[in-house]
Scaffold this motif. Structure first.
Motif, PDB file in Angstrom:
ATOM      1  N   ALA A  38      24.797  56.595  12.085  1.00 16.94           N
ATOM      2  CA  ALA A  38      24.602  57.865  11.074  1.00 16.94           C
ATOM      3  C   ALA A  38      25.585  57.540   9.826  1.00 16.94           C
ATOM      4  O   ALA A  38      25.047  57.702   8.604  1.00 16.94           O
ATOM      5  N   VAL A  39      26.797  57.101   9.981  1.00 18.17           N
ATOM      6  CA  VAL A  39      27.525  56.836   8.821  1.00 18.17           C
ATOM      7  C   VAL A  39      27.228  55.577   8.153  1.00 18.17           C
ATOM      8  O   VAL A  39      27.700  55.573   6.822  1.00 18.17           O
ATOM      9  N   GLN A  40      26.761  54.614   8.772  1.00 17.83           N
ATOM     10  CA  GLN A  40      26.189  53.438   7.928  1.00 17.83           C
ATOM     11  C   GLN A  40      24.906  53.942   7.060  1.00 17.83           C
ATOM     12  O   GLN A  40      24.842  53.422   5.952  1.00 17.83           O
ATOM     13  N   ALA A  41      24.300  54.929   7.583  1.00 20.38           N
ATOM     14  CA  ALA A  41      23.276  55.405   6.659  1.00 20.38           C
ATOM     15  C   ALA A  41      23.757  56.177   5.676  1.00 20.38           C
ATOM     16  O   ALA A  41      23.026  56.085   4.394  1.00 20.38           O
ATOM     17  N   ALA A  42      24.935  56.557   5.835  1.00 21.14           N
ATOM     18  CA  ALA A  42      25.562  57.654   4.743  1.00 21.14           C
ATOM     19  C   ALA A  42      26.443  56.463   3.660  1.00 21.14           C
ATOM     20  O   ALA A  42      26.780  56.862   2.781  1.00 21.14           O
ATOM     21  N   GLY A  43      26.407  55.209   3.803  1.00 19.18           N
ATOM     22  CA  GLY A  43      26.796  54.146   3.160  1.00 19.18           C
ATOM     23  C   GLY A  43      28.302  53.745   3.505  1.00 19.18           C
ATOM     24  O   GLY A  43      28.835  52.868   2.748  1.00 19.18           O
ATOM     25  N   ALA A  44      28.683  54.165   4.651  1.00 20.99           N
ATOM     26  CA  ALA A  44      29.972  53.271   5.187  1.00 20.99           C
ATOM     27  C   ALA A  44      29.799  52.443   6.090  1.00 20.99           C
ATOM     28  O   ALA A  44      28.797  51.966   6.572  1.00 20.99           O
ATOM     29  N   ASP A  45      30.773  51.486   6.262  1.00 22.89           N
ATOM     30  CA  ASP A  45      30.927  50.448   7.096  1.00 22.89           C
ATOM     31  C   ASP A  45      31.136  51.078   8.509  1.00 22.89           C
ATOM     32  O   ASP A  45      31.865  51.984   8.463  1.00 22.89           O
ATOM     33  N   ALA A  46      30.723  50.462   9.616  1.00 19.48           N
ATOM     34  CA  ALA A  46      30.880  50.903  10.861  1.00 19.48           C
ATOM     35  C   ALA A  46      31.150  49.536  11.743  1.00 19.48           C
ATOM     36  O   ALA A  46      30.292  48.622  11.469  1.00 19.48           O
ATOM     37  N   VAL A  47      31.927  49.566  12.692  1.00 20.62           N
ATOM     38  CA  VAL A  47      32.169  48.479  13.711  1.00 20.62           C
ATOM     39  C   VAL A  47      32.123  49.042  15.118  1.00 20.62           C
ATOM     40  O   VAL A  47      32.112  50.135  15.241  1.00 20.62           O
ATOM     41  N   ASP A  48      31.897  48.296  15.972  1.00 24.32           N
ATOM     42  CA  ASP A  48      31.572  48.411  17.514  1.00 24.32           C
ATOM     43  C   ASP A  48      32.937  48.536  18.367  1.00 24.32           C
ATOM     44  O   ASP A  48      32.940  48.485  19.531  1.00 24.32           O
ATOM     45  N   SER A  49      34.153  48.320  17.912  1.00 28.68           N
ATOM     46  CA  SER A  49      35.101  48.147  18.638  1.00 28.68           C
ATOM     47  C   SER A  49      36.456  48.290  17.790  1.00 28.68           C
ATOM     48  O   SER A  49      36.557  48.234  16.659  1.00 28.68           O
ATOM     49  N   LEU A  50      37.587  48.888  18.617  1.00 22.80           N
ATOM     50  CA  LEU A  50      38.718  49.058  17.731  1.00 22.80           C
ATOM     51  C   LEU A  50      39.470  47.551  17.203  1.00 22.80           C
ATOM     52  O   LEU A  50      39.927  47.790  15.899  1.00 22.80           O
ATOM     53  N   ALA A  51      39.357  46.658  18.079  1.00 18.67           N
ATOM     54  CA  ALA A  51      39.780  45.354  17.416  1.00 18.67           C
ATOM     55  C   ALA A  51      39.148  45.011  16.155  1.00 18.67           C
ATOM     56  O   ALA A  51      39.600  44.549  15.127  1.00 18.67           O
ATOM     57  N   ALA A  52      37.753  45.287  16.122  1.00 23.47           N
ATOM     58  CA  ALA A  52      36.923  44.800  15.128  1.00 23.47           C
ATOM     59  C   ALA A  52      37.292  45.795  13.826  1.00 23.47           C
ATOM     60  O   ALA A  52      37.333  45.281  12.647  1.00 23.47           O
ATOM     61  N   LEU A  53      37.722  47.023  14.033  1.00 16.44           N
ATOM     62  CA  LEU A  53      38.214  47.934  13.063  1.00 16.44           C
ATOM     63  C   LEU A  53      39.677  47.538  12.359  1.00 16.44           C
ATOM     64  O   LEU A  53      39.716  47.389  11.254  1.00 16.44           O
ATOM     65  N   VAL A  54      40.322  47.127  13.126  1.00 17.26           N
ATOM     66  CA  VAL A  54      41.722  46.749  12.929  1.00 17.26           C
ATOM     67  C   VAL A  54      41.569  45.537  11.938  1.00 17.26           C
ATOM     68  O   VAL A  54      42.125  45.136  10.927  1.00 17.26           O
ATOM     69  N   LYS A  55      40.795  44.676  12.460  1.00 22.83           N
ATOM     70  CA  LYS A  55      40.625  43.411  11.895  1.00 22.83           C
ATOM     71  C   LYS A  55      39.967  43.670  10.371  1.00 22.83           C
ATOM     72  O   LYS A  55      40.245  42.720   9.425  1.00 22.83           O
ATOM     73  N   ALA A  56      38.891  44.497  10.303  1.00 23.55           N
ATOM     74  CA  ALA A  56      38.330  44.797   9.072  1.00 23.55           C
ATOM     75  C   ALA A  56      39.311  45.374   8.124  1.00 23.55           C
ATOM     76  O   ALA A  56      38.704  45.397   6.808  1.00 23.55           O
ATOM     77  N   LEU A  57      40.298  45.909   8.194  1.00 20.90           N
ATOM     78  CA  LEU A  57      41.197  46.674   7.141  1.00 20.90           C
ATOM     79  C   LEU A  57      42.310  45.558   6.844  1.00 20.90           C
ATOM     80  O   LEU A  57      42.996  44.903   7.531  1.00 20.90           O
ATOM     81  N   PRO A  58      42.567  45.882   5.507  1.00 22.20           N
ATOM     82  CA  PRO A  58      43.794  45.299   4.767  1.00 22.20           C
ATOM     83  C   PRO A  58      45.106  45.621   5.066  1.00 22.20           C
ATOM     84  O   PRO A  58      45.307  46.857   5.556  1.00 22.20           O
ATOM     85  N   ALA A  59      46.182  44.746   5.456  1.00 22.39           N
ATOM     86  CA  ALA A  59      47.420  45.418   5.469  1.00 22.39           C
ATOM     87  C   ALA A  59      48.205  45.604   4.459  1.00 22.39           C
ATOM     88  O   ALA A  59      48.075  45.200   3.464  1.00 22.39           O
ATOM     89  N   PRO A  60      48.927  46.773   4.443  1.00 23.73           N
ATOM     90  CA  PRO A  60      49.287  47.505   5.925  1.00 23.73           C
ATOM     91  C   PRO A  60      48.082  48.534   6.139  1.00 23.73           C
ATOM     92  O   PRO A  60      47.487  49.044   5.197  1.00 23.73           O
ATOM     93  N   ARG A  61      47.908  48.791   7.406  1.00 20.65           N
ATOM     94  CA  ARG A  61      46.632  49.340   7.685  1.00 20.65           C
ATOM     95  C   ARG A  61      46.874  50.930   7.762  1.00 20.65           C
ATOM     96  O   ARG A  61      47.755  51.339   8.176  1.00 20.65           O
ATOM     97  N   VAL A  62      45.757  51.606   7.594  1.00 27.37           N
ATOM     98  CA  VAL A  62      45.785  53.045   7.687  1.00 27.37           C
ATOM     99  C   VAL A  62      44.558  53.619   8.405  1.00 27.37           C
ATOM    100  O   VAL A  62      43.391  53.076   8.118  1.00 27.37           O
ATOM    101  N   LEU A  63      44.873  54.043   9.732  1.00 28.72           N
ATOM    102  CA  LEU A  63      43.982  54.438  10.563  1.00 28.72           C
ATOM    103  C   LEU A  63      44.078  56.129  10.768  1.00 28.72           C
ATOM    104  O   LEU A  63      45.023  56.518  11.203  1.00 28.72           O
TER     105      LEU A  63
END
Length: 301
Positions: A38-63
């Motif tokens: 649903a959020v991908q359809a709205a134009g956002a990126d989405a991943v299937d794990s917390l590890a993938a989410l952390v990896k996708a973000l530039p440091a310093p990360r904000v979650l």
């Protein structure tokens, strides 16, 4: 600013959309594949794990976490801990108990991680109207996150603010919701009295519309109440069962701990409990007492 959103339910997804409208890049995670789609359809990126989410973000990360309070939040906080690096920050935008927030923030601080609690109000209307945000955390950390809060708020300098150190945001939101309990109960009782005055044949929707303008009891909550009365004047199909999500209980607990009198909020919470008892032993016993001391009739089932 680029950030990750954990929890893509209705409110989380709406926040993602509002942040995107404000020019932020969002990557989301949710255990539900449908929520991610649903959020991908709205134009956002989405991943299937917390590890993938952390990896996708530039440091310093904000979650930003937008998950239910209690065990789910604890599990998410614990799972993130080994994935994050010093300087990263987690924002808890859910309705966590402030005591849990203090515990989690202490753990994160020991690992050089930022932890910000953001009591968030606005519900399903936040996408359109903006969110009211009561924020607790280190002053410099919160200031660095200002672009996020300015985007989510009703206006850059309205409806949000750092209210104090970590824990204070969720504490303030807890009291906000306690007040909400009392306001809701007062509206419900008042309209119920109006409805029971049957010889006047009052139109409750009309009364609500009158009160919405110029009256001292006007509010957004009254606006929503009036809308509900227009859609369903007799509340057909609605069970007289009112749930509570915890904040009212915690508010009453805080009042007791601080020796502060809070009878309205406490009684509104008790009324919610009462709504769930469809076979009240207490009421049956009261009827029997009246019969014992005064011979008053008992209504049979």
């Amino acid at each position: 600013m680029e950030l990750g959103m954990i929890g893509l339910g209705k409110m989380g997804a709406n926040m993602v959309e509002r942040l995107q409208q404000g020019g932020h890049k969002i990557t989301g995670f949710d255990p539900s594949a449908d929520a991610r789609k649903a959020v991908q359809a709205a134009g956002a990126d989405a991943v299937d794990s917390l590890a993938a989410l952390v990896k996708a973000l530039p440091a310093p990360r904000v979650l930003w976490m937008m998950v239910p309070s209690g065990k789910i939040t604890d599990d998410t906080v614990d799972a993130l801990l080994p994935l994050l690096a010093r300087g990263d920050t987690v924002i808890d935008g859910g309705n966590s108990n402030y005591k849990d927030t203090l515990r989690r923030a202490k753990l994160y601080a020991e690992h050089g991680l930022g932890y910000v609690d953001c009591g968030t109000s606005g519900g399903v209307w936040g996408l359109k109207e903006g969110y009211s945000m009561m924020i607790g955390g280190d002053e410099q950390v919160v200031e660095a996150l200002r672009p996020i809060f300015e985007t989510l708020a009703p206006a850059k300098e309205q409806g949000w603010g750092r209210v104090g150190p970590v824990g204070s945001g969720h504490f303030t939101k807890m009291i906000h919701n306690g007040i909400e309990y009392g306001m809701m109960q007062a509206y419900a009782e008042g309209f119920s009295i109006l409805k029971h005055k049957r010889d006047f044949g009052l139109d409750l929707h009309q009364v609500g519309e009158i009160w919405r303008y110029g009256s001292v009891v006007r509010s957004w909550l009254l606006d929503l109440t009036t809308d509900a009365l227009e859609k369903n004047p007799n509340m057909d199909g609605v069970a007289p069962y009112v749930v509570d999500s915890g904040e009212g209980r915690w508010t009453v607990d805080a009042a007791l701990e601080l020796s502060v009198s809070a009878p309205v909020i406490t009684l509104s919470l008790m009324e919610r409990y009462r709504s769930r008892d469809d076979d009240s032993f207490a009421d049956k016993l009261l009827s029997s007492m009246r019969n014992e001391f005064g011979g008053h009739a008992i209504k049979k089932e």
